[in-house]
Design an enzyme around this catalytic site. Structure first.
Site, PDB file in Angstrom:
ATOM      1  N   ASP A 176      11.946  -3.128   4.084  1.00  0.00           N
ATOM      2  CA  ASP A 176      12.054  -2.555   5.431  1.00  0.00           C
ATOM      3  C   ASP A 176      12.252  -1.031   5.349  1.00  0.00           C
ATOM      4  O   ASP A 176      11.684  -0.277   6.131  1.00  0.00           O
ATOM      5  CB  ASP A 176      13.219  -3.218   6.183  1.00  0.00           C
ATOM      6  CG  ASP A 176      13.114  -4.730   6.104  1.00  0.00           C
ATOM      7  OD1 ASP A 176      12.100  -5.272   6.559  1.00  0.00           O
ATOM      8  OD2 ASP A 176      14.029  -5.375   5.551  1.00  0.00           O
ATOM      9  N   HIS A 204      17.856  -8.733   7.746  1.00  0.00           N
ATOM     10  CA  HIS A 204      16.406  -8.668   7.513  1.00  0.00           C
ATOM     11  C   HIS A 204      15.738  -9.582   8.544  1.00  0.00           C
ATOM     12  O   HIS A 204      15.354 -10.714   8.266  1.00  0.00           O
ATOM     13  CB  HIS A 204      16.098  -9.112   6.068  1.00  0.00           C
ATOM     14  CG  HIS A 204      14.621  -9.160   5.768  1.00  0.00           C
ATOM     15  ND1 HIS A 204      13.802  -8.058   5.841  1.00  0.00           N
ATOM     16  CD2 HIS A 204      13.817 -10.197   5.405  1.00  0.00           C
ATOM     17  CE1 HIS A 204      12.563  -8.414   5.542  1.00  0.00           C
ATOM     18  NE2 HIS A 204      12.545  -9.701   5.273  1.00  0.00           N
TER      19      HIS A 204
HETATM   20  N1  LIG Z   1      13.373 -10.233   1.896  1.00  0.00           N
HETATM   21  C1  LIG Z   1      12.127  -9.822   2.005  1.00  0.00           C
HETATM   22  O1  LIG Z   1      11.875  -8.646   2.267  1.00  0.00           O
HETATM   23  C2  LIG Z   1      10.968 -10.789   1.812  1.00  0.00           C
HETATM   24  C3  LIG Z   1       9.668 -10.283   1.768  1.00  0.00           C
HETATM   25  C4  LIG Z   1       8.605 -11.162   1.600  1.00  0.00           C
HETATM   26  C5  LIG Z   1       8.848 -12.539   1.475  1.00  0.00           C
HETATM   27  N2  LIG Z   1      10.128 -12.992   1.512  1.00  0.00           N
HETATM   28  C6  LIG Z   1      10.407 -14.417   1.351  1.00  0.00           C
HETATM   29  O2  LIG Z   1      10.257 -14.772  -0.029  1.00  0.00           O
HETATM   30  C7  LIG Z   1      10.033 -16.166  -0.141  1.00  0.00           C
HETATM   31  C8  LIG Z   1       8.875 -16.442  -1.108  1.00  0.00           C
HETATM   32  O3  LIG Z   1       7.679 -15.912  -0.612  1.00  0.00           O
HETATM   33  P1  LIG Z   1       6.281 -16.174  -1.344  1.00  0.00           P
HETATM   34  O4  LIG Z   1       5.250 -15.436  -0.575  1.00  0.00           O
HETATM   35  O5  LIG Z   1       6.406 -15.918  -2.814  1.00  0.00           O
HETATM   36  O6  LIG Z   1       6.131 -17.735  -1.090  1.00  0.00           O
HETATM   37  P2  LIG Z   1       5.144 -18.761  -1.853  1.00  0.00           P
HETATM   38  O7  LIG Z   1       5.087 -19.991  -1.028  1.00  0.00           O
HETATM   39  O8  LIG Z   1       3.881 -18.091  -2.261  1.00  0.00           O
HETATM   40  O9  LIG Z   1       5.947 -19.048  -3.180  1.00  0.00           O
HETATM   41  C9  LIG Z   1       7.201 -19.670  -3.173  1.00  0.00           C
HETATM   42  C10 LIG Z   1       7.347 -20.381  -4.491  1.00  0.00           C
HETATM   43  O10 LIG Z   1       8.660 -20.890  -4.531  1.00  0.00           O
HETATM   44  C11 LIG Z   1       8.602 -22.179  -5.121  1.00  0.00           C
HETATM   45  N3  LIG Z   1       9.811 -22.884  -4.713  1.00  0.00           N
HETATM   46  C12 LIG Z   1      10.062 -23.525  -3.554  1.00  0.00           C
HETATM   47  N4  LIG Z   1      11.292 -24.063  -3.588  1.00  0.00           N
HETATM   48  C13 LIG Z   1      11.828 -23.744  -4.783  1.00  0.00           C
HETATM   49  C14 LIG Z   1      13.059 -24.017  -5.419  1.00  0.00           C
HETATM   50  N5  LIG Z   1      13.992 -24.777  -4.826  1.00  0.00           N
HETATM   51  N6  LIG Z   1      13.284 -23.525  -6.649  1.00  0.00           N
HETATM   52  C15 LIG Z   1      12.341 -22.791  -7.281  1.00  0.00           C
HETATM   53  N7  LIG Z   1      11.130 -22.516  -6.731  1.00  0.00           N
HETATM   54  C16 LIG Z   1      10.890 -22.978  -5.506  1.00  0.00           C
HETATM   55  C17 LIG Z   1       7.304 -22.791  -4.607  1.00  0.00           C
HETATM   56  O11 LIG Z   1       6.849 -23.831  -5.456  1.00  0.00           O
HETATM   57  C18 LIG Z   1       6.384 -21.572  -4.647  1.00  0.00           C
HETATM   58  O12 LIG Z   1       5.708 -21.451  -5.884  1.00  0.00           O
HETATM   59  C19 LIG Z   1       9.796 -16.669   1.288  1.00  0.00           C
HETATM   60  O13 LIG Z   1      10.997 -17.244   1.778  1.00  0.00           O
HETATM   61  C20 LIG Z   1       9.485 -15.386   2.051  1.00  0.00           C
HETATM   62  O14 LIG Z   1       9.782 -15.499   3.423  1.00  0.00           O
HETATM   63  C21 LIG Z   1      11.189 -12.147   1.675  1.00  0.00           C
HETATM   64  O1  LIG Z   2       8.194 -11.563   7.437  1.00  0.00           O
HETATM   65  C1  LIG Z   2       8.322 -12.474   6.610  1.00  0.00           C
HETATM   66  O2  LIG Z   2       8.499 -13.647   6.925  1.00  0.00           O
HETATM   67  C2  LIG Z   2       8.226 -12.125   5.143  1.00  0.00           C
HETATM   68  C3  LIG Z   2       9.119 -11.001   4.780  1.00  0.00           C
HETATM   69  O3  LIG Z   2      10.443 -11.223   5.160  1.00  0.00           O
HETATM   70  C4  LIG Z   2       8.630  -9.667   5.273  1.00  0.00           C
HETATM   71  O4  LIG Z   2       9.412  -8.898   5.835  1.00  0.00           O
HETATM   72  O5  LIG Z   2       7.443  -9.354   5.056  1.00  0.00           O
END
Ligand SMILES: NC(=O)c1ccc[n+]([C@@H]2O[C@H](COP(=O)([O-])OP(=O)(O)OC[C@H]3O[C@@H](n4cnc5c(N)ncnc54)[C@H](O)[C@@H]3O)[C@@H](O)[C@H]2O)c1
Ligand SMILES: O=C(O)C[C@H](O)C(=O)O
Length: 343
Positions: A176, A204
């Site tokens: 962010d 967030h």
């Molecule tokens: N804080 C932030 O700024 C931010 C930014 C982007 C994404 N995210 C979050 O990050 C997370 C992951 O995003 P992504 O795009 O990589 O998702 P994705 O679906 O591509 O990958 C998630 C992975 O996690 C695995 N997984 C699910 N449950 C699990 C567990 N209990 N233990 C271990 N692995 C597990 C799945 O098998 C998958 O491979 C989401 O919750 C998303 O919202 C946060």
């Molecule tokens: O927005 C989402 O759900 C993914 C992540 O938290 C983001 O800010 O891109």
């Protein structure tokens, strides 16, 4: 199918390097963020060009085959700093002796959802992970939660890890901050490196407050350079708060490469000395700074001496900023109540 699968890839390679490797666990390692993140850690972008790293890659059982492919690709990069790759779905194996735990694995939201809607789905993941970190990690472990809703997930894990000091827990708002810096740079037509002191406060979520009052553009107050408080309040703030949703609508999937980049930035900011008069946004367990309620994981302005971090003191908040921050922190109090009731 076995309860867990453990593959160690080339455990003896690169062992002649003099520094002890930093061991990093990454959950969800075969997911989209994992795929953008692992190669940056293994290439030295997180801990520096002379610091060996060992990677503990954690996935759920159905992800193990994809994870094996990712590990093969890591091998095929022949990264000189990468000493070992552990692949497992057993949390006790995955968090064994780790110095950093990057908790990414969880379900991302789909279009039309808010991140808090994921609490019921993802929250419970962080109970087991907190316990396994508590029981297995290295004495100096630090944890960064990325999986959404990251603030409250971090709080859940922290509450299940009584041995680990509260100051070792972090959740991510650096994406962010980076988004906010770029929006200001584009509006002011300056390079993004000229933007400083941009703290995103709170959760967030769309209620986060990117504090443009304290932000600097080329050393001057952003408000003076932009000269349009209405644009800052009514366009800039919601743009940053809703950027994640805008990306989901465009890509059909949530941000991944920029999220991985923010993970690298967060760890670098916590492990290197912050430039004088600069600070960065990191969610930490509040102990009441700036009137923020205690006991929530909320985003604050943080600086580091390379070893220890602290909340920067003396940031002046306008009444408008205080109101926005209070709303976001109220949302975190509500999420905490929901999480505690559900677990
Ligand atoms: N804080 C932030 O700024 C931010 C930014 C982007 C994404 N995210 C979050 O990050 C997370 C992951 O995003 P992504 O795009 O990589 O998702 P994705 O679906 O591509 O990958 C998630 C992975 O996690 C695995 N997984 C699910 N449950 C699990 C567990 N209990 N233990 C271990 N692995 C597990 C799945 O098998 C998958 O491979 C989401 O919750 C998303 O919202 C946060
Ligand atoms: O927005 C989402 O759900 C993914 C992540 O938290 C983001 O800010 O891109």
């Amino acid at each position: 199918m076995s309860a867990y699968v453990l593959y160690k890839t080339n455990p003896y390679r690169n062992q002649s390097m003099s520094k002890k490797p930093i061991r990093v666990a990454i959950t969800g390692a075969a997911g989209n963020i994992g795929y953008a993140l692992l190669f940056r850690i293994a290439s030295g972008q997180m801990f520096g060009p002379d610091q060996p790293v060992a990677l503990n890659l954690i996935e759920i059982e159905p992800g193990m085959n994809a994870l094996r492919g990712v590990a093969m690709e890591l091998d095929d990069c022949a990264f000189p700093l990468l000493t070992e790759i552990v692949q497992t779905s057993d949390l006790n194996v995955g968090f064994k002796d780790v110095n950093w735990a990057l908790l990414v694995g969880s379900v991302p939201r789909k279009q039309g959802m808010e991140r808090a809607d994921l609490l019921g789905i993802n929250g419970k993941i962080f109970v087991g992970q907190g316990k396994a970190i508590n029981d297995n990690a290295a004495a100096d472990v630090r944890i960064l939660v990325v999986g959404n809703p990251c603030n409250t997930n971090c709080l859940i894990a922290q509450k299940h890890a009584p041995k680990i000091p509260a100051e070792r827990w972090f959740a991510m708002t650096r994406l962010d901050e980076n988004r906010a810096k770029t929006q200001l740079a584009q509006k002011a037509s300056v390079p993004v490196k000229d933007i400083a002191n941009l703290c995103v406060w709170g959760n967030h979520s769309p209620t986060m407050f990117p504090d443009f009052y304290n932000a600097k553009i080329s050393g001057k107050p952003a408000l003076d350079v932009i000269g349009d408080e209405t644009w800052l309040k009514d366009t800039f703030v919601p743009k940053v708060g809703k950027r994640g949703a805008e990306i989901i609508a465009a890509r059909g999937a949530s941000s991944a490469a920029s999220a991985a980049n923010a993970v690298v930035d967060t760890v670098v900011s916590l492990t290197t000395k912050t430039a004088p008069s600069e600070f960065h946004s990191v969610c930490v367990l509040s102990s009441g700074e700036y009137g923020v309620p205690e006991g929530i994981i909320t985003s604050l302005p943080i600086k580091s001496d390379g070893e220890k971090w602290e909340v920067v003191k003396g940031v002046q908040l306008t009444d408008y900023a205080k109101e926005q921050i209070a709303k976001s922190n109220q949302e975190l109090l509500d999420e905490r109540e929901m999480a505690l009731a559900a677990l």
